[in-house]
Design a protein around this motif. Structure first.
Motif, PDB file in Angstrom:
ATOM      1  N   THR A  55       0.844  -1.192   0.000  1.00 45.35           N
ATOM      2  CA  THR A  55       0.000   0.000   0.000  1.00 45.35           C
ATOM      3  C   THR A  55       0.879   1.241   0.000  1.00 45.35           C
ATOM      4  N   LYS A  56       0.272   2.366  -0.293  1.00 45.48           N
ATOM      5  CA  LYS A  56       0.998   3.609  -0.330  1.00 45.48           C
ATOM      6  C   LYS A  56       1.610   3.906   1.044  1.00 45.48           C
ATOM      7  N   ALA A  57       0.821   3.646   2.105  1.00 44.05           N
ATOM      8  CA  ALA A  57       1.296   3.902   3.464  1.00 44.05           C
ATOM      9  C   ALA A  57       2.524   3.037   3.768  1.00 44.05           C
TER      10      ALA A  57
ATOM     11  N   ARG B  25       4.650   1.817   1.650  1.00 47.15           N
ATOM     12  CA  ARG B  25       5.805   2.301   0.885  1.00 47.15           C
ATOM     13  C   ARG B  25       6.403   3.538   1.534  1.00 47.15           C
ATOM     14  N   GLU B  26       5.532   4.413   2.031  1.00 46.42           N
ATOM     15  CA  GLU B  26       6.030   5.650   2.638  1.00 46.42           C
ATOM     16  C   GLU B  26       6.788   5.384   3.936  1.00 46.42           C
ATOM     17  N   GLN B  27       6.400   4.332   4.627  1.00 49.09           N
ATOM     18  CA  GLN B  27       7.134   3.997   5.848  1.00 49.09           C
ATOM     19  C   GLN B  27       8.553   3.592   5.489  1.00 49.09           C
TER      20      GLN B  27
END
Length: 115
Positions: free
Chosen positions: A109-111, A113-115
Protein backbone atom coordinates in the motif's frame (compact mmCIF):
# COMPACT_ATOMS: atom_id res chain seq x y z
CA UNK A 1 -22.57 -43.93 21.38
CA UNK A 2 -21.95 -42.34 18.01
CA UNK A 3 -20.28 -44.54 15.42
CA UNK A 4 -17.86 -41.88 14.22
CA UNK A 5 -16.80 -38.41 15.18
CA UNK A 6 -16.76 -35.56 12.71
CA UNK A 7 -13.37 -33.89 12.47
CA UNK A 8 -13.70 -31.77 9.35
CA UNK A 9 -16.33 -31.60 6.65
CA UNK A 10 -14.81 -34.58 4.88
CA UNK A 11 -13.14 -36.49 7.72
CA UNK A 12 -14.78 -38.57 10.43
CA UNK A 13 -12.92 -40.85 12.81
CA UNK A 14 -14.65 -44.13 13.69
CA UNK A 15 -15.22 -44.32 17.43
CA UNK A 16 -13.41 -47.67 17.55
CA UNK A 17 -10.14 -46.04 16.48
CA UNK A 18 -10.05 -43.79 19.50
CA UNK A 19 -8.58 -45.69 22.39
CA UNK A 20 -9.73 -44.46 25.78
CA UNK A 21 -7.78 -45.14 28.96
CA UNK A 22 -8.92 -44.16 32.40
CA UNK A 23 -6.80 -43.60 35.46
CA UNK A 24 -7.02 -41.79 38.73
CA UNK A 25 -7.00 -38.06 38.48
CA UNK A 26 -4.29 -36.06 40.23
CA UNK A 27 -4.86 -33.15 42.53
CA UNK A 28 -7.29 -32.51 45.36
CA UNK A 29 -10.83 -33.82 45.48
CA UNK A 30 -11.15 -35.80 48.67
CA UNK A 31 -12.47 -39.30 49.02
CA UNK A 32 -14.28 -39.35 45.68
CA UNK A 33 -11.20 -38.56 43.58
CA UNK A 34 -9.08 -41.07 45.44
CA UNK A 35 -11.31 -43.98 44.54
CA UNK A 36 -12.62 -43.25 41.06
CA UNK A 37 -10.89 -43.34 37.71
CA UNK A 38 -12.05 -40.02 36.34
CA UNK A 39 -8.97 -39.04 34.35
CA UNK A 40 -9.42 -40.01 30.71
CA UNK A 41 -6.74 -40.21 28.04
CA UNK A 42 -7.86 -40.47 24.43
CA UNK A 43 -5.35 -41.82 21.94
CA UNK A 44 -5.54 -42.20 18.20
CA UNK A 45 -3.03 -44.11 16.09
CA UNK A 46 -2.74 -42.02 12.96
CA UNK A 47 -0.90 -44.65 10.90
CA UNK A 48 -3.52 -47.32 11.58
CA UNK A 49 -6.48 -45.02 10.98
CA UNK A 50 -8.89 -45.95 8.21
CA UNK A 51 -10.48 -42.50 8.24
CA UNK A 52 -7.52 -40.68 6.73
CA UNK A 53 -6.14 -40.82 3.22
CA UNK A 54 -2.39 -41.49 2.92
CA UNK A 55 -1.83 -37.80 2.15
CA UNK A 56 -3.76 -36.73 5.23
CA UNK A 57 -1.86 -39.24 7.34
CA UNK A 58 1.46 -37.86 6.13
CA UNK A 59 0.32 -34.34 6.96
CA UNK A 60 -0.84 -35.26 10.47
CA UNK A 61 2.29 -37.29 11.21
CA UNK A 62 4.52 -34.48 9.96
CA UNK A 63 2.77 -31.93 12.15
CA UNK A 64 1.75 -33.88 15.21
CA UNK A 65 3.43 -37.27 15.16
CA UNK A 66 2.20 -40.85 14.59
CA UNK A 67 0.07 -41.08 17.74
CA UNK A 68 -2.09 -38.25 18.99
CA UNK A 69 -3.29 -38.16 22.55
CA UNK A 70 -5.35 -35.82 24.70
CA UNK A 71 -6.03 -35.96 28.41
CA UNK A 72 -8.94 -34.61 30.42
CA UNK A 73 -9.16 -34.57 34.17
CA UNK A 74 -11.02 -31.31 34.66
CA UNK A 75 -14.39 -32.70 35.63
CA UNK A 76 -15.55 -34.96 38.43
CA UNK A 77 -17.38 -37.32 36.12
CA UNK A 78 -15.60 -39.81 33.91
CA UNK A 79 -18.22 -39.45 31.18
CA UNK A 80 -17.69 -35.70 30.95
CA UNK A 81 -13.92 -36.14 30.91
CA UNK A 82 -14.28 -38.73 28.16
CA UNK A 83 -16.19 -36.19 26.06
CA UNK A 84 -13.59 -33.52 26.75
CA UNK A 85 -10.67 -35.81 25.92
CA UNK A 86 -12.25 -36.91 22.64
CA UNK A 87 -13.10 -33.31 21.80
CA UNK A 88 -9.49 -32.25 22.39
CA UNK A 89 -8.20 -35.16 20.34
CA UNK A 90 -10.48 -34.22 17.45
CA UNK A 91 -9.27 -30.64 17.78
CA UNK A 92 -5.67 -31.79 17.45
CA UNK A 93 -6.45 -33.89 14.39
CA UNK A 94 -8.32 -31.00 12.78
CA UNK A 95 -5.45 -28.64 13.56
CA UNK A 96 -2.92 -31.03 12.05
CA UNK A 97 -5.02 -31.42 8.90
CA UNK A 98 -5.32 -27.70 8.31
CA UNK A 99 -3.44 -26.62 5.20
CA UNK A 100 -1.71 -23.29 5.33
CA UNK A 101 -3.00 -21.25 2.40
CA UNK A 102 -0.40 -19.90 -0.03
CA UNK A 103 0.11 -16.18 0.43
CA UNK A 104 -0.91 -14.29 -2.64
CA UNK A 105 1.51 -11.40 -3.12
CA UNK A 106 -0.22 -8.05 -3.46
CA UNK A 107 1.26 -4.67 -4.12
CA UNK A 108 2.37 -2.76 -1.02
CA UNK A 109 0.00 0.00 0.00
CA UNK A 110 1.00 3.61 -0.33
CA UNK A 111 1.30 3.90 3.46
CA UNK A 112 3.61 0.89 3.61
CA UNK A 113 5.81 2.30 0.89
CA UNK A 114 6.03 5.65 2.64
CA UNK A 115 7.13 4.00 5.85
Amino acid sequence: ERQSIRVTRSVSIPIGEIELRTSRSSGPGGQHANTSETRVEARCDVEASSALTPTQKRRVIAKAGPVLSAVAQDERSQARNRELAVERLVGKVAEALRVQRRRVPTRPTKAAREQ
